[in-house]
Design a protein around this motif. Structure first.
Motif, short mmCIF file in Angstrom:
data_model
loop_
_atom_site.label_atom_id
_atom_site.label_comp_id
_atom_site.label_asym_id
_atom_site.label_seq_id
_atom_site.Cartn_x
_atom_site.Cartn_y
_atom_site.Cartn_z
N UNK A 114 34.86 -25.69 -53.11
CA UNK A 114 36.25 -26.08 -53.33
C UNK A 114 36.53 -27.56 -53.07
N UNK A 115 35.72 -28.22 -52.23
CA UNK A 115 36.02 -29.61 -51.90
C UNK A 115 35.57 -30.56 -53.01
N UNK A 116 34.59 -30.13 -53.80
CA UNK A 116 34.09 -30.97 -54.89
C UNK A 116 35.15 -31.07 -55.99
N UNK A 117 35.54 -32.29 -56.37
CA UNK A 117 36.54 -32.38 -57.45
C UNK A 117 36.02 -31.74 -58.74
N UNK A 118 36.93 -31.12 -59.46
CA UNK A 118 36.57 -30.47 -60.73
C UNK A 118 36.05 -31.52 -61.71
N UNK A 119 36.78 -32.60 -61.78
CA UNK A 119 36.42 -33.67 -62.72
C UNK A 119 36.51 -35.00 -61.98
N UNK A 120 35.47 -35.81 -62.14
CA UNK A 120 35.57 -37.19 -61.67
C UNK A 120 35.36 -38.05 -62.90
N UNK A 121 36.29 -38.93 -63.15
CA UNK A 121 36.18 -39.83 -64.29
C UNK A 121 36.07 -41.23 -63.74
N UNK A 122 34.99 -41.93 -64.10
CA UNK A 122 34.79 -43.28 -63.56
C UNK A 122 34.71 -44.29 -64.68
N UNK A 123 35.62 -45.24 -64.64
CA UNK A 123 35.56 -46.40 -65.51
C UNK A 123 35.41 -46.02 -66.98
N UNK A 124 36.15 -45.03 -67.40
CA UNK A 124 36.07 -44.56 -68.78
C UNK A 124 36.70 -45.60 -69.70
N UNK A 125 35.99 -45.90 -70.79
CA UNK A 125 36.49 -46.95 -71.67
C UNK A 125 36.22 -46.59 -73.11
N UNK A 126 37.18 -46.85 -73.96
CA UNK A 126 36.97 -46.71 -75.39
C UNK A 126 37.77 -47.78 -76.11
N UNK A 127 37.06 -48.61 -76.82
CA UNK A 127 37.71 -49.61 -77.66
C UNK A 127 37.48 -49.23 -79.11
N UNK A 128 38.52 -49.33 -79.91
CA UNK A 128 38.36 -49.04 -81.33
C UNK A 128 38.29 -50.35 -82.10
N UNK A 129 37.24 -50.49 -82.90
CA UNK A 129 37.11 -51.70 -83.71
C UNK A 129 37.85 -51.47 -85.02
N UNK A 130 38.76 -52.33 -85.31
CA UNK A 130 39.47 -52.22 -86.59
C UNK A 130 39.29 -53.51 -87.37
N UNK A 131 39.47 -53.39 -88.66
CA UNK A 131 39.29 -54.57 -89.50
C UNK A 131 40.45 -55.53 -89.24
N UNK A 146 42.35 -40.56 -73.83
CA UNK A 146 41.68 -40.13 -72.60
C UNK A 146 41.29 -38.67 -72.70
N UNK A 147 42.21 -37.84 -73.19
CA UNK A 147 41.93 -36.41 -73.32
C UNK A 147 40.75 -36.19 -74.26
N UNK A 148 40.75 -36.88 -75.39
CA UNK A 148 39.67 -36.71 -76.36
C UNK A 148 38.33 -37.21 -75.80
N UNK A 149 38.39 -38.26 -74.99
CA UNK A 149 37.17 -38.77 -74.37
C UNK A 149 36.60 -37.75 -73.39
N UNK A 150 37.50 -37.08 -72.67
CA UNK A 150 37.05 -36.11 -71.67
C UNK A 150 36.26 -34.98 -72.32
N UNK A 162 33.49 -40.17 -78.68
CA UNK A 162 32.53 -40.58 -77.65
C UNK A 162 33.02 -41.83 -76.92
N UNK A 163 32.93 -41.85 -75.59
CA UNK A 163 33.36 -43.04 -74.85
C UNK A 163 32.35 -44.17 -75.00
N UNK A 164 32.84 -45.42 -74.91
CA UNK A 164 31.95 -46.57 -74.96
C UNK A 164 31.19 -46.69 -73.64
N UNK A 165 31.91 -46.40 -72.57
CA UNK A 165 31.38 -46.66 -71.25
C UNK A 165 32.01 -45.67 -70.30
N UNK A 166 31.41 -45.55 -69.13
CA UNK A 166 32.02 -44.72 -68.10
C UNK A 166 31.35 -43.38 -68.00
N UNK A 167 31.60 -42.71 -66.89
CA UNK A 167 30.97 -41.42 -66.70
C UNK A 167 31.98 -40.34 -66.37
N UNK A 168 31.62 -39.12 -66.77
CA UNK A 168 32.45 -37.97 -66.49
C UNK A 168 31.58 -37.03 -65.65
#
Lengths: 298, 349
Positions: free
Chosen positions: B13-30, B69-73, B78-84
């Motif tokens: 129970x003490x372990x968090x269900x989800x840990x999100x660290x430094x999650x990042x997503x940049x979208x490249x557009x023209x 953020x939800x879609x990255x989770x 796919x996230x560019x960086x960060x860990x779940x």
């Protein structure tokens, strides 16, 4: 609510209280209420039946020539629709020619739909570089007018039915791919595809389970509209001497041969053209009707 | 669902269900010019935790990166960086859990109830799809789907063989919930799941969600722009602005003692129940800055009433102001050099 609902009821599934109206039953209902589409479908059915069954039931010889009976007007005893420039029975030739003309209409579209839809769905679902690759190749073909492309391909391959079919198939793949790609891209963006991905389903599973049923309708309607184009281009190829070669009866070829007689026997000369016109306009109207019947939501 | 299908609690129970660290997503557009490629910083270094059994509310205005953020989770994008980290196990790591397992453990309910159901499939088939994908034979999957429908309050006798267009918005959203729960997830992401429903139906669906959470010991990530609803359902709240977290804390602390000027403005924009108390001046003016070219330093400084020179220079860090209450604002960070920093810091203490 009790916990009972959590356990699996291992009984048979209960039947629905009221039968549900599926999407396709709605389409059928709307089609049945559309007189133009129904009339066109009926005309096409009659022509198709005549072309397929008449030669089996009646003795019709499309090849028997007669120098005395040349260019008889329609209604001549024994020759319901008159005779052509070599004295051959027009009715027999129209029916036999219809077999080939309709075949040249259906077959290339059928093959092109299978190939084009597959390519388009792959391009639309995969997106990115795959889409880019497939669609740019299609654009190269798309850059030529379809008639010109067909003429160029069958010109390069030489006359003959098989080469004509091949040329037509190649002509129809790009537009069908394009339609398939655009509808797939639209469906791909819907949340239900994401929801399916979220279950861990593979791309193939999602395409067969969710995408195909949603894109099949628009693609088939578009392809049905191409049948008339195919008949016309096939006739055009024969007219130019690239598709079917004489004396084989084919509507385009007949039109080409009879054009010298247009001042002597205008009605006879116009008949093959009229058949092409009727069949293609019926296909067009019918695919329009199906399209609008499918457009209505809920 | 039988207990056998339910996924076990691994970390305790003490372990968090989800840990999100430094999650990042940049979208490249023209970009405007041919050579330049613009980057939309949709989610730019987001870090948070979700404890087991809690409801974490995520609020923020449109375009702040809540849905991304939800879609990255779920790795839908796919996230560019960060860990779940799902219950102590890193996602995508050879020793952790696979993306496929992640998707089974984390499910999502989308905002648009119509677009999230295949119009060509019956309700039952839509719910059963995920079960069949995960190896159940067709008949079993359909029976289980019926059970899920009953659980969300739709009698299978009436609804199983219906198509989405024959259902109301609330009923469709119940189907979406049933479909998500059919995978027996441990975390349910509700991305504006009740926002499109009218108020009375919204309340019914919310109550259903709360009831299901108790019964199935679920953890919720509740994304919404509706502050009142978030307050009603959440245990803790994350406030996002332009792809970054500006404030995170227990629901009471966020709503009663907001520290970040953006959170304050957001809360001040709520309508009062008292008709005599009208909001005359908008709490914030202007649109959020362009995420392609966010302001330097603190991203909120262009609309912030207490912005100073330091805000343009350095990006504020998430600093603890209270028990489990973090704020990313120079004015709340004692060492930042902001003139209000000491004052607010004392207030917090």
């Amino acid at each position: 609510m009790t916990d009972q609902t959590l356990s699996l009821p291992l009984t048979e599934r209960p039947a629905a209280i009221r039968p549900s109206t599926s999407y396709w039953s709605g389409v059928r209902r709307r089609l049945a209420r559309d007189p133009v589409t129904m009339i066109c479908a009926a005309i096409l059915l009659v022509i198709l039946a005549a072309v397929i069954f008449a030669p089996l039931l009646f003795p019709l010889d499309p090849y028997k020539t007669s120098m005395i009976r040349r260019l008889k007007p329609p209604g001549t005893p024994g020759f319901l629709l008159g005779t052509d420039e070599l004295g051959r029975d027009m009715l027999a030739r129209l029916i036999h020619g219809g077999r080939l003309s309709l075949f040249m209409g259906f077959a290339p579209v059928l093959v092109a739909t299978c190939i084009g839809a597959t390519l388009g769905i792959i391009a639309g679902y995969a997106g990115g570089a795959v889409n880019m690759g497939i669609m740019r190749i299609m654009d190269v073909f798309y850059a030529f007018p379809s008639v010109l492309l067909a003429v160029a391909i069958s010109g390069a391959l030489g006359p003959g039915i098989i080469n004509g079919l091949f040329a037509l198939t190649l002509v129809f793949i790009p537009p069908i791919t394009r339609v398939a790609e655009s509808v797939t891209t639209q469906i791909r963006a819907q949340d239900f595809v994401d929801a399916a991905r979220a279950t861990g389903a593979s791309a193939t599973r999602i395409v067969t389970g969710h995408v195909l049923s949603n894109v099949a309708g628009p693609i088939l309607v578009y392809a049905a509209g191409l049948i008339s184009v195919s008949i016309i281009i096939a006739s055009g190829l024969s007219f130019l001497g690239l598709g079917v070669s004489p004396p084989t009866p084919e509507w385009g070829l007949m039109l080409s041969a009879m054009r010298q007689a247009i001042y002597v026997a205008p009605v006879n000369a116009v008949l093959p053209g009229a058949m092409i016109f009727i069949v293609s306009i019926c296909f067009n109207m019918m695919s329009d009707g199906v399209r609008s019947a499918m457009d209505v939501r809920a | 669902m039988t207990e056998a299908i339910r996924q076990p609690d691994i970390g305790g129970p003490a372990q968090p269900m989800l840990i999100v660290r430094d999650l990042q997503r940049h979208f490249v557009i023209r970009g405007q010019t041919r050579r330049r490629k613009d980057v939309v910083r949709a989610v730019d270094g987001v870090t948070f935790e979700v404890a087991k059994g809690e409801t974490l509310g995520v609020v923020g205005e449109s375009g702040c990166g809540k849905s991304t953020t939800a879609r990255l989770l779920m790795h839908l994008t796919p996230p560019d960086r960060g860990e779940i980290i799902l219950d102590g196990e890193k996602v995508g790591d050879p020793r952790g859990v696979s993306v496929r397992d992640l998707r089974r453990s984390v499910q999502m309910v989308f905002q648009d109830s119509f677009a999230s159901l295949n119009p060509r499939l019956t309700i039952c088939d839509s719910v059963a799809f995920g079960l069949r994908v995960n190896g159940q034979p067709a008949t079993t999957a359909r029976l289980n789907a019926d059970a899920m429908l009953r659980m969300v309050g739709l009698t299978p006798e009436t609804f199983s063989d219906r198509y989405p267009h024959e259902l109301s918005g609330g009923q469709r959203q119940r189907v979406n919930i049933a479909r998500a729960l059919a995978m027996s997830p441990r975390v349910l992401i509700l991305d504006e799941a009740v926002s499109a429903l009218d108020k009375s139906v919204e309340a019914q669906v919310l109550n259903l969600l709360l009831e299901l959470k108790e019964r199935l010991t679920l953890t919720y990530l509740f994304i919404s722009h509706d502050l009142a609803v978030v307050r009603y359902v959440s245990d803790r709240v994350v406030v996002m602005y332009l792809g970054k977290i500006v404030e995170v804390g227990p629901v009471g602390a966020i709503y009663d003692r907001p520290h970040h000027p953006y959170t304050r403005a957001l809360l001040a924009s709520r309508l009062s129940m008292n008709p005599k108390q009208r909001i005359s001046a908008p709490p914030l003016t202007g649109d959020p800055p362009n995420p392609i070219d966010p302001p330097s330093g603190c991203r909120f400084r262009t609309r912030c009433p207490i912005a100073e020179a330091v805000c343009a220079l350095a990006e504020p860090r998430l600093a603890r102001v209270d028990a489990a209450h973090d704020v990313a604002c120079h004015a709340c960070d004692a060492g930042s050099g902001h003139t209000l920093a000491r004052l607010t810091g004392m207030e917090g203490a």
